[in-house]
Design an enzyme around this catalytic site. Structure first.
Site, PDB file in Angstrom:
ATOM      1  N   ASP A  39       0.917  -1.057  -0.049  1.00 54.86           N
ATOM      2  CA  ASP A  39       0.222  -0.159  -0.152  1.00 54.86           C
ATOM      3  C   ASP A  39       1.007   1.500  -0.073  1.00 54.86           C
ATOM      4  OD1 ASP A  39      -1.944   2.080   1.246  1.00 54.86           O
ATOM      5  OD2 ASP A  39      -3.188   0.712   1.372  1.00 54.86           O
ATOM      6  N   ASN A  43      -4.500   7.043   0.244  1.00 54.03           N
ATOM      7  CA  ASN A  43      -5.602   7.034   1.157  1.00 54.03           C
ATOM      8  C   ASN A  43      -5.962   6.098   2.115  1.00 54.03           C
ATOM      9  OD1 ASN A  43      -8.400   8.528   1.284  1.00 54.03           O
ATOM     10  ND2 ASN A  43      -9.232   6.839   0.534  1.00 54.03           N
ATOM     11  N   SER A 186     -17.024  -3.606  -9.157  1.00 54.47           N
ATOM     12  CA  SER A 186     -18.283  -2.441  -8.469  1.00 54.47           C
ATOM     13  C   SER A 186     -19.848  -2.820  -9.376  1.00 54.47           C
ATOM     14  CB  SER A 186     -17.305  -1.097  -7.524  1.00 54.47           C
ATOM     15  OG  SER A 186     -18.626  -0.543  -7.971  1.00 54.47           O
ATOM     16  N   TYR A 233     -14.218   6.250 -13.684  1.00 54.12           N
ATOM     17  CA  TYR A 233     -13.955   5.778 -12.568  1.00 54.12           C
ATOM     18  C   TYR A 233     -14.885   4.517 -12.876  1.00 54.12           C
ATOM     19  CZ  TYR A 233     -14.773   2.979  -8.125  1.00 54.12           C
ATOM     20  OH  TYR A 233     -14.570   1.840  -7.079  1.00 54.12           O
ATOM     21  N   LYS A 237     -13.469   0.551 -13.631  1.00 49.85           N
ATOM     22  CA  LYS A 237     -13.664  -1.030 -12.881  1.00 49.85           C
ATOM     23  C   LYS A 237     -13.881  -1.566 -14.212  1.00 49.85           C
ATOM     24  CE  LYS A 237     -12.942  -0.133  -9.618  1.00 49.85           C
ATOM     25  NZ  LYS A 237     -11.384  -0.761  -8.733  1.00 49.85           N
ATOM     26  N   ASN A 263     -22.680  -1.033  -2.028  1.00 52.22           N
ATOM     27  CA  ASN A 263     -22.614  -0.697  -1.303  1.00 52.22           C
ATOM     28  C   ASN A 263     -22.128  -0.766   0.643  1.00 52.22           C
ATOM     29  OD1 ASN A 263     -24.323   0.713  -3.206  1.00 52.22           O
ATOM     30  ND2 ASN A 263     -24.084   2.548  -2.620  1.00 52.22           N
TER      31      ASN A 263
END
Ligand code: NAD
Ligand code: WQD
Length: 428
Positions: A39, A43, A186, A233, A237, A263
């Site tokens: 990482d 963020n 997503s 975005y 995906k 979600n």
């Protein structure tokens, strides 16, 4: 680094200190996997690592078992240093047969010097030869930028990290013979197709439509094209899924699962892990949390004229711990050969929808605090309805979300209340 168990193998978790990654790393360790986290902290915060270690150590002590290893490298997964990290997690063994694929072969052992002085591979490769074997048996790829709004302003930033980064990374994994890959996709890939008002089946968004039929063998109509998606975005995906589908199609020794999260909300019940981004939050529950902490005065409800029971939008809110366990289920299903194709998509949701107003009421009643709202117009790019059809994940991954919206609210309040001003309304 902590811990050691008998197994020499690791799961590499890229983006493993973020919101979903951190919960997944903990669940992996609870399930006895050694974990290597990559990482760049763009963020997230390094302190999350200590919290994961603490929770994993506590869990293993209670269950009287060794704590798996947790290794961490602070690195952009696009860095050239990734190659040396993967080399560090590889070993070499003498192989009596020619290796199955050229990419897995260690070339220097078989090169011969010719009269011209150029190193050439002989026509009949002599034995023995060295084969590289990775101790990394699977990769879970979370690293990406995820702000819909920022992606519209800065599309290149998103395509460079989310798409180009992944393509380079896949090349590297192939070089090291690592072909077990779990991708964070997503529900955004359903785009405006989500507004159909019924739970979304995976077949609604596919990459090679000719291979997808319903149970009666009838060809299904996929959502046409990537432009039905509402942001760069979302397109990133879809593009990643398409690339992964192509790779698996070209080489069936890959096992790739794209998990389409609905979600994700909630956090670990301890209150030690949660959604703590560096970026300003824009998702519903993190925004409600900022109203609770007093950072924001009021929750704007975007749109009250949707075709839903109370006029606000409906979403499938899935607790992040359920979601994390979905990744363990995907790894296990892949290892057991239950994943039906070299590339397979799975919805990870609850199958149940809640309106924005229901979420607001749930957090209000759980916290015992008034959360002021203001009704405003629809947010650009929003859909009114987005709920998962969950049958495929249930049958093939043997996974089902367990937690309710109430569980999510309780955990979010537990994570948030320490940062809230004390008032008479507060109930501990
Ligand atoms: P997050 O931002 O909390 O976590 C992503 C992590 O990846 C962060 O720790 C960040 O520092 C790291 N990262 C980003 N780019 C990197 C790079 N180039 N190299 C190394 N590390 C990098 O996000 P999240 O909510 O945990 O989401 C994880 C994944 O799930 C993302 O791919 C996201 O697109 C996807 N997803 C999220 C949601 C959601 O609502 N949270 C929904 C659907 C899909
Ligand atoms: C939920 C509902 C808002 C904030 C997004 C991404 C999606 C995925 C998950 C990564 C909507 C309403 C929100 C607020 C509100 N991420 N809302 N006031 O839009 O379903 O999905 O996050 O892949 O790609 O698009 O989630 O939490 O932003 O919104 O009224 O301040 O809450 O309009 O109806 P969304 P969300």
């Amino acid at each position: 680094d902590i811990g050691e168990n008998a197994s020499p193998s690791f799961i590499m978790v890229v983006g493993g200190l973020g919101y979903i990654g951190s919960h997944t790393v903990l669940e992996l360790m609870k399930a006895d996997y050694n974990v290597l986290v990559i990482d760049d902290l763009s963020n997230s915060y390094e302190s999350v690592l200590d919290r994961i270690k603490m929770l994993a150590t506590e869990y293993c002590a209670i269950h009287n078992k060794p704590v798996p290893a947790l290794h961490f490298q602070q690195l952009d997964y696009r860095s050239p240093l990734m190659r040396s990290i993967l080399a560090n997690y590889s070993s070499y063994r003498v192989c009596n047969k020619p290796a199955a694929t050229s990419s897995a072969r260690f070339p220097y052992s078989t090169l011969q010097r010719t009269d011209s002085g150029i190193d050439m591979e002989p026509e009949d490769t002599p034995e023995p030869m060295l084969q590289r074997q990775s101790r990394i048996t699977g990769v879970i790829h979370f690293a990406a930028y995820k702000s819909v709004e920022e992606s519209i302003r800065m599309p290149l930033k998103y395509y460079m990290n989310n798409v180009c980064g992944m393509v380079e990374f896949l090349g590297l994994l192939e070089e090291f013979g690592i072909k077990n890959f779990v991708f964070s996709s997503s529900a955004t890939v359903y785009g405006e197709g989500a507004n159909c008002g019924a739970p979304l089946r995976e077949e609604l968004c596919v990459h090679h439509p000719e291979t997808f039929c319903d149970s009666d063998g009838v060809q299904l109509q996929a959502i046409p094209g990537v432009m039905g998606l509402t942001s760069p975005y979302g397109r990133s995906k879809f593009m990643c899924e398409s690339i992964l589908a192509d790779i698996a199609r070209s080489d069936a020794s890959w096992s790739i699962t794209a998990l389409r999260y609905f979600n994700p909300v909630g956090c670990h019940e301890s209150g030690l892990l949660g959604e703590d981004p560096r970026q300003k939050p824009s998702n519903l529950i993190p925004v409600i949390a900022t109203v609770l902490t007093g950072t924001k005065p009021v929750l704007d409800i975007f749109g009250t004229d949707w075709n839903t029971p109370d006029g606000t939008a409906v979403r499938d809110f899935i607790h992040v711990v359920d979601l994390a366990q979905g990744h363990i289920a995907a790894l296990a299903a892949s290892a057991a050969g239950r994943v039906k194709a070299p590339f397979r998509t799975y919805n990870l949701g609850t199958g149940r929808g809640h309106t924005v107003r229901e979420v607001h009421e749930s957090l209000q009643s759980t916290s015992g605090r008034t959360i002021p709202v203001r009704e405003v117009g629809r947010r650009a790019g929003d859909v009114g309805f987005c709920v998962a059809e969950v049958g495929r994940a249930e049958s093939e991954l043997a996974w089902k979300a367990q937690k309710t919206l109430k569980d999510c609210s309780v955990d979010v309040w537990n994570f948030t209340k320490g940062r809230c001003p004390v008032t008479d309304e507060m109930e501990y």
